[in-house]
Design a protein around this motif. Sequence first.
Motif, short mmCIF file in Angstrom:
data_model
loop_
_atom_site.label_atom_id
_atom_site.label_comp_id
_atom_site.label_asym_id
_atom_site.label_seq_id
_atom_site.Cartn_x
_atom_site.Cartn_y
_atom_site.Cartn_z
N LEU A 20 0.83 -1.20 0.00
CA LEU A 20 0.00 0.00 0.00
C LEU A 20 0.86 1.25 0.00
O LEU A 20 0.55 2.24 -0.66
N GLY A 21 1.98 1.21 0.74
CA GLY A 21 2.87 2.37 0.79
C GLY A 21 3.39 2.75 -0.58
O GLY A 21 3.45 3.94 -0.92
N TYR A 81 -8.03 9.28 2.08
CA TYR A 81 -8.28 7.89 2.44
C TYR A 81 -7.03 7.16 2.92
O TYR A 81 -7.14 6.12 3.58
N GLY A 82 -5.84 7.66 2.57
CA GLY A 82 -4.61 6.97 2.90
C GLY A 82 -4.41 6.64 4.37
O GLY A 82 -4.05 5.51 4.71
N PRO A 83 -4.61 7.59 5.30
CA PRO A 83 -4.41 7.26 6.72
C PRO A 83 -5.27 6.11 7.21
O PRO A 83 -4.79 5.23 7.95
N ALA A 84 -6.53 6.07 6.80
CA ALA A 84 -7.41 4.98 7.22
C ALA A 84 -6.97 3.65 6.60
O ALA A 84 -6.96 2.61 7.27
N LEU A 85 -6.58 3.69 5.33
CA LEU A 85 -6.14 2.47 4.66
C LEU A 85 -4.85 1.94 5.28
O LEU A 85 -4.69 0.72 5.45
N ARG A 123 -14.87 2.37 6.02
CA ARG A 123 -14.45 3.71 5.60
C ARG A 123 -15.62 4.47 4.98
O ARG A 123 -16.33 3.92 4.13
N PRO A 124 -15.84 5.71 5.36
CA PRO A 124 -16.92 6.48 4.74
C PRO A 124 -16.55 6.89 3.32
O PRO A 124 -15.37 7.09 3.01
N ILE A 125 -17.54 6.99 2.47
CA ILE A 125 -17.34 7.56 1.14
C ILE A 125 -17.75 9.02 1.20
O ILE A 125 -18.88 9.33 1.56
N HIS A 126 -16.84 9.91 0.87
CA HIS A 126 -17.14 11.34 0.88
C HIS A 126 -17.64 11.71 -0.52
O HIS A 126 -16.86 11.99 -1.43
#
Length: 231
Positions: free
Chosen positions: A96-97, A114-118, A135-138
């Motif tokens: 992922l990184g 989204y990166g921090p949550a992922l 994860r919420p969808i904005h």
Amino acid sequence: MSAPQGSLSLRHYGASHGSHAHEHFQVLLGLDGVLDLEVQGRGRRIAAGQGCVIAPGDHHDFESREGSRCIVLDTPHTAWARCAYDPAHTAQAIALGHYLAHALQQRGSLAQHYGPALLLEAWAPPQAASSRYQRPIHWKQLATWTQQRLHEPLSVAQLAAQVFLSPTQFAARCRRETGLSVMQWLRRQRLALALQLRGRGMSVADTALHCGYHSPSALTAALRRQSGEST
């Protein structure tokens, strides 16, 4: 549960800038080179494919003689206290990184949001699975991203990728959260932008081209249907 907040960045390390500490967690994933790290007087080394979680208040210093590139997350989320680096649990976090390193350099990418949550989801050990969240969808941010690209052919897979979901998951969430199919939602974005551009005086032909309609007559028909539904 709300998504973890934080600032995600791609950083290059060289000479030491001196020991310091933060009031938040700092998470590092090595991508290239070797980073020598000292945390609370204890030394360690982060090579490509390795990671480290620095706790709030821990004094630390970095140095890389040949240069090092890392994904860095600065975050106050307390779940990181359970996420000490363990290669057995973070293989997907490393993959992922590398993706995030690429995405962070792309204009309009949603990786910063989204990166921090992922990253937390990928890094968390199995025993922390019960604390994971959906994860919420904005939708407003996704709508903005979509409207900037309506002149291109957009697929369900492309939209799903922007919120880091599979096409099937995204389609189900779209139906559940908006009451629309993905294609209906996409048509709504197309029409919303068309109305905005026509309101600014753009011609029907140019608006159709900008919004991805097959022809000016297709746009005219869509606007006529919208007018009929609004009366």
